[in-house]
Design an enzyme around this catalytic site. Sequence first.
Site, PDB file in Angstrom:
ATOM      1  N   HIS A 178      12.416  35.869   4.390  1.00 28.40           N
ATOM      2  CA  HIS A 178      13.659  35.243   3.647  1.00 28.40           C
ATOM      3  C   HIS A 178      14.661  35.109   4.613  1.00 28.40           C
ATOM      4  O   HIS A 178      14.897  35.861   5.573  1.00 28.40           O
ATOM      5  CB  HIS A 178      14.198  36.266   2.606  1.00 28.40           C
ATOM      6  CG  HIS A 178      15.444  35.881   2.135  1.00 28.40           C
ATOM      7  ND1 HIS A 178      15.653  34.988   1.026  1.00 28.40           N
ATOM      8  CD2 HIS A 178      16.875  36.402   2.281  1.00 28.40           C
ATOM      9  CE1 HIS A 178      16.942  35.031   0.812  1.00 28.40           C
ATOM     10  NE2 HIS A 178      17.631  35.835   1.346  1.00 28.40           N
TER      11      HIS A 178
ATOM     12  N   GLY B 271       0.817  -1.159   0.029  1.00 27.74           N
ATOM     13  CA  GLY B 271      -0.085  -0.152  -0.039  1.00 27.74           C
ATOM     14  C   GLY B 271       0.796   1.177   0.121  1.00 27.74           C
ATOM     15  O   GLY B 271       1.573   1.540   1.076  1.00 27.74           O
TER      16      GLY B 271
ATOM     17  N   ILE C 260      -0.428   6.070   4.654  1.00 29.82           N
ATOM     18  CA  ILE C 260      -0.024   5.217   5.789  1.00 29.82           C
ATOM     19  C   ILE C 260       1.057   4.450   5.372  1.00 29.82           C
ATOM     20  O   ILE C 260       2.133   4.249   5.976  1.00 29.82           O
ATOM     21  CB  ILE C 260      -1.169   4.468   6.317  1.00 29.82           C
ATOM     22  CG1 ILE C 260      -2.239   5.365   7.001  1.00 29.82           C
ATOM     23  CG2 ILE C 260      -0.727   3.280   7.162  1.00 29.82           C
ATOM     24  CD1 ILE C 260      -3.672   4.769   7.110  1.00 29.82           C
TER      25      ILE C 260
END
Length: 480
Positions: A451, A183, A187
């Site tokens: 920045h 998968g 997850i």
Amino acid sequence: MDSPDVIVIGGGTGGYSTALRAAALGLEVVLVERDKVGGTCLHRGCIPSKAMLHAAGLVDSIAEARERWGVKATLDTVDWPALVATRDDIVARNHRGVEAHLAHAGVRVVAGSARLTGPRSVRVEGVHGEPGVRELSARRGLVLATGSRPRTLPGLRPDGRRVVTSDDALFAPGLPASVLVLGGGAIGVEYASFHRSLGAEVTLVEAADRIVPLEDAEVGRHLTRGLKKRGIDVRAGARLLDAEVLDDGVRAQVRTARGETLTVVAERLLVAVGRAPVTDGLDLTAAGLAADERGFVVPADWDRLETAVPGIHVVGDLLPPPSPGLAHASFAEGLLVAETLAGVPSPPVDYATVPRVTYSSPQTAAVGLTEAEARARGHEVVTNSMPLTAVAKGMVHGQGGMVKIVAEAGGGRVLGVHLVGPHVSEMIAEGQLVVGWDAEPSDVAPHIHPHPTLSEAVGEAFLTLAGRGLHQQGARRTGD
């Protein structure tokens, strides 16, 4: 019979947020939970996994310090019991915090397993030593928040040791030397990243043609590149043929995208193929309800998350898409339902602006439509992609990554913001505001980003789309 205003069944993020908000609005609330308040997110998912990923990031930082920065740091070993103890302490403190919030708000928590006995009535059988049976009846409404459990694949029976799910992967004994992850969604990618950081050999298998298949294709490409650079064997477009559990691990046969058969031998197999809603034992039919073919309880009124039975509402993982099954979405759902039950005007949940994050290394974060989704919905779009290494802070981090903006052509609305790289989970809130408020690139461009930061790349991407970009190198405009 005990008759509070509201009965909430399930004490996860959706359930306890509903209970807290309803109590704050003056309603009498009973929350029924058969395990622990906090649910999967607190005890088995979001919180413990992110604690472990933080530890994994420290390991990565030691390697970076030595190999890139000349800091002669060394890693002796990972003290697994100490790491687990810290994780468990974080979870326990959060758990005590949730319990304290509920108690302070006046929410009565009943430990038990709930079964519906009618449109407003519930029978609770005690668990964890709680005695007897309680009958409850809600004066205003019921809220179903029973959550979800990991799905598995036919023939794969998790044993908590060799074959594990996301619910028990972090609690399996010790650190494996090798892992096969089935998968490639958020997850699976997170667990693959974690185990690789701690030294395991990792193979990641995803049936779709790319990992994180719900995200923009460009995001998937950048993430794949980052994971492969770390030594993870990413196999998209691949499927598990079979798996044999051995005494010391698992031997699996995988059909690759090229049609070849790959044998993978690993100490542990992690199944991360999605989650399924939990309604067992709830007896929906007693209240006049039924789950759909996928197990979800579908609202009749999405603006109120109310079912076809008046007064019964649903939050969290019991909801089908467009609810994304994310903890932060369930918080918003809980607020909506509580305010609805209290008679307070409440805006519907805007699922199009729910951020999505993968906490791997590198991370991904996104909100709104992908480029493909925008085009499929008939939008004429312009996109701008800028590498994080186009700004100085991106060079400092050295992980690569990018910012991608999807907007309507001709200076129209921003439809999606997509990020890959270090710490981008902390940067996506700006994108949520931009997409949620239907802002245009010219609306965002005047706002100054500090920045040097990674967020400069976000600001520059919007400046370029607004025709005011300063650093064109690495920026890409398409679609005009």
